[in-house]
Enzyme design. Structure first.
Site, PDB file in Angstrom:
ATOM      1  N   MET A 210     -15.021   0.676 -21.874  1.00 33.37           N
ATOM      2  CA  MET A 210     -14.588  -0.713 -21.655  1.00 33.37           C
ATOM      3  C   MET A 210     -14.800  -1.578 -22.890  1.00 33.37           C
ATOM      4  SD  MET A 210     -16.049  -1.248 -17.758  1.00 33.37           S
ATOM      5  CE  MET A 210     -17.737  -0.839 -18.222  1.00 33.37           C
TER       6      MET A 210
ATOM      7  N   LYS B  44      -9.607  -3.450  -9.994  1.00 36.86           N
ATOM      8  CA  LYS B  44     -10.258  -4.467 -10.823  1.00 36.86           C
ATOM      9  C   LYS B  44      -9.608  -4.402 -12.191  1.00 36.86           C
ATOM     10  CE  LYS B  44     -14.636  -4.798  -8.502  1.00 36.86           C
ATOM     11  NZ  LYS B  44     -15.966  -5.326  -8.730  1.00 36.86           N
TER      12      LYS B  44
ATOM     13  N   GLY C 228     -12.760   5.729  -9.992  1.00 33.18           N
ATOM     14  CA  GLY C 228     -12.488   6.522 -11.173  1.00 33.18           C
ATOM     15  C   GLY C 228     -13.776   6.989 -11.825  1.00 33.18           C
ATOM     16  N   GLY C 229     -13.762   8.189 -12.382  1.00 31.50           N
ATOM     17  CA  GLY C 229     -14.951   8.716 -13.037  1.00 31.50           C
ATOM     18  C   GLY C 229     -16.053   9.023 -12.056  1.00 31.50           C
TER      19      GLY C 229
ATOM     20  N   ASP D 249     -10.031   2.174  -6.491  1.00 31.06           N
ATOM     21  CA  ASP D 249      -9.925   1.434  -7.743  1.00 31.06           C
ATOM     22  C   ASP D 249      -8.628   1.776  -8.458  1.00 31.06           C
ATOM     23  OD1 ASP D 249     -12.300   0.133  -7.455  1.00 31.06           O
ATOM     24  OD2 ASP D 249     -13.449   1.446  -8.765  1.00 31.06           O
TER      25      ASP D 249
ATOM     26  N   ALA E 228       0.812  -1.217   0.000  1.00 25.48           N
ATOM     27  CA  ALA E 228       0.000   0.000   0.000  1.00 25.48           C
ATOM     28  C   ALA E 228       0.843   1.263   0.000  1.00 25.48           C
ATOM     29  CB  ALA E 228      -0.934  -0.005   1.215  1.00 25.48           C
TER      30      ALA E 228
ATOM     31  N   PRO F 179       8.760  -8.957  -4.053  1.00 29.34           N
ATOM     32  CA  PRO F 179       8.295 -10.275  -4.512  1.00 29.34           C
ATOM     33  C   PRO F 179       6.884 -10.235  -5.084  1.00 29.34           C
ATOM     34  CG  PRO F 179       9.313 -10.415  -2.333  1.00 29.34           C
ATOM     35  CD  PRO F 179       9.138  -8.963  -2.630  1.00 29.34           C
TER      36      PRO F 179
END
Length: 416
Positions: free
Chosen positions: A346, A231, A262-263, A209, A24, A45
């Site tokens: 998409m 995702k 996003g968006g 996201d 993170a 790793p």
């Protein structure tokens, strides 16, 4: 007596920066390094999905193993983003031997450089060091950001810093047991709404996201829990049910959770599902709309989705399923008969099938078409073509997600 740090702006364009760790903390720090043009080498790793997406996009280099001293060959700066004190100390020891400044996420007192709290306003970058107290630095940074925004409150007075005292860094009131679904905009970190940014600064937990502007994560308080809910298409992901449960569990534990998307949260963002999950658990939810890429991406490429005398309507559709997929809910035959603008999100994977279907149902293959990749960011790319050729041109140009496809005469409407 402790000496004050010497403030300095590093010009890292084209220079090697090594980041050790792929969790993170690295997810938060890498975007600012990339924004500075650094040649980033990531040593870890394993990576978070968000970092893996940047590797796959060719934004940085990754070696999948633990750190070795040779990793610092040619480095100008190293950032240690691991929570293992012994591992971090070994990296900083090698950096010290080579006289390379080293930032340590685990121990600021052992570091030879600190990352400041940063706010960006156009060409202006303000970096604040709080004397070793990250919360104080963030509070002062937030106050400066309010001033730079030059926005007036409803009563006509200048905005005042909320939630914290600049001298102590203590919060002003309770922040517990609720969720905010915040749209982060299409990619440029300055396109998040003022309300969205304010709630982000108040969050205890941020569930983000992969399409969230990375620089927004760099501005989070250091004590904020960052959950990477990326995702990535055809790659590692968290099930939507798991994301819903994270929002509910953290909120029921008393945290203020920002689901940063996003968006816009409701434009193919599954924000409705997350709201319903929270409502079922009795968790209050605030929804903050975001600038959707369906409009922003064409605009950033010089394409208006409507234009007088050219298009009186625009339709936004998801192309994540092929036109002949049994689960598809899109009437591609009906869309082919419209005269207005068609915006496809998409849809890169299925673009060949989509364009063929539109042409088969009457849309002219000479209809102007465009693809806008990573709109509003420094890596934006624009491909202009026609409906009949855009799928082949896309492959030749090696464009990849995230990208928006625009079909219609508006593509050429502003050409002189």
């Amino acid at each position: 007596m402790t000496s004050n740090p010497y403030p300095l702006g590093l010009r890292l364009h084209g220079r090697r920066v090594v980041v050790v760790g792929g969790g993170a903390v690295a997810t938060r720090r890498v975007p600012a390094l990339l924004d500075a043009g650094a040649d980033v080498l990531l040593v870890a790793p394993e990576l978070t999905p968000a970092l893996r997406a940047r590797v796959d996009a060719g934004r940085l280099h990754w070696v999948s193993r633990r750190f070795v001293p040779e990793d610092l060959d040619g480095a100008w700066l190293v950032q240690v983003a691991v929570d293992d004190p012994m591992a971090a100390a070994s990296v900083s020891a090698v950096a010290a031997e080579r006289r390379i400044f080293c930032v340590r996420a685990d121990d600021r007192t052992a570091a030879t450089a600190w990352t400041p709290a940063v706010t960006r306003h156009g060409p202006v970058t303000v970096a604040v060091l709080g004397g070793g107290d990250p919360r104080r630095a963030m509070t002062v940074r937030d106050a400066i950001r309010d001033l730079l925004a030059v926005r007036l409150a409803p009563d006509g007075n200048a905005p005042t810093p909320s939630r914290a005292d600049a001298s102590t860094g203590t919060t002003a009131g309770p922040r517990a047991g609720r969720v905010a679904l915040v749209g982060a905009g299409p990619g440029d970190p300055e396109l998040i709404t003022v309300k969205g940014w304010r709630l982000l600064t108040e969050a205890d937990v941020v569930v983000a996201d992969r399409l969230v502007p990375g620089l927004l994560l760099d501005e989070l308080r250091p004590d904020v829990e960052l959950v990477d809910a990326s995702k990535i298409p055809y790659g590692p992901s968290r099930a939507q049910e798991e994301i819903n449960q994270i929002l509910v569990d953290r909120a029921l534990a008393g945290a203020f959770v920002v689901r940063l998307k996003g968006g816009d949260p409701y434009v193919f963002g599954r924000g409705g599902e997350e709201l319903l999950a929270c409502a079922a658990a009795g968790v209050p939810v605030t929804v903050v709309p975001g600038v959707t890429s369906s409009i922003a991406a064409p605009a950033a490429a010089g394409i208006p989705v409507t234009h007088r005398g050219v298009a009186h309507e625009f339709t936004v559709v998801s192309g994540h399923l092929a036109p002949d997929a049994p689960a598809s809910l899109v009437r591609w035959d009906a869309l082919a008969g419209l005269h207005g603008t068609l915006v496809i999100l998409m849809g890169l994977k299925n673009l060949a099938a989509i364009t063929a279907t539109l042409i088969a149902h009457g849309r002219s293959p000479q209809t102007p078409a465009a693809v806008v990749q990573e709109a509003t960011t420094g890596t934006q790319r624009v491909l202009r073509s026609t409906l009949g050729e855009v799928a082949a041109d896309l492959l030749a140009a090696d464009l990849r997600p995230p990208a928006v496809v625009v079909v219609g005469d508006v593509v050429d409407a502003l050409d002189s």
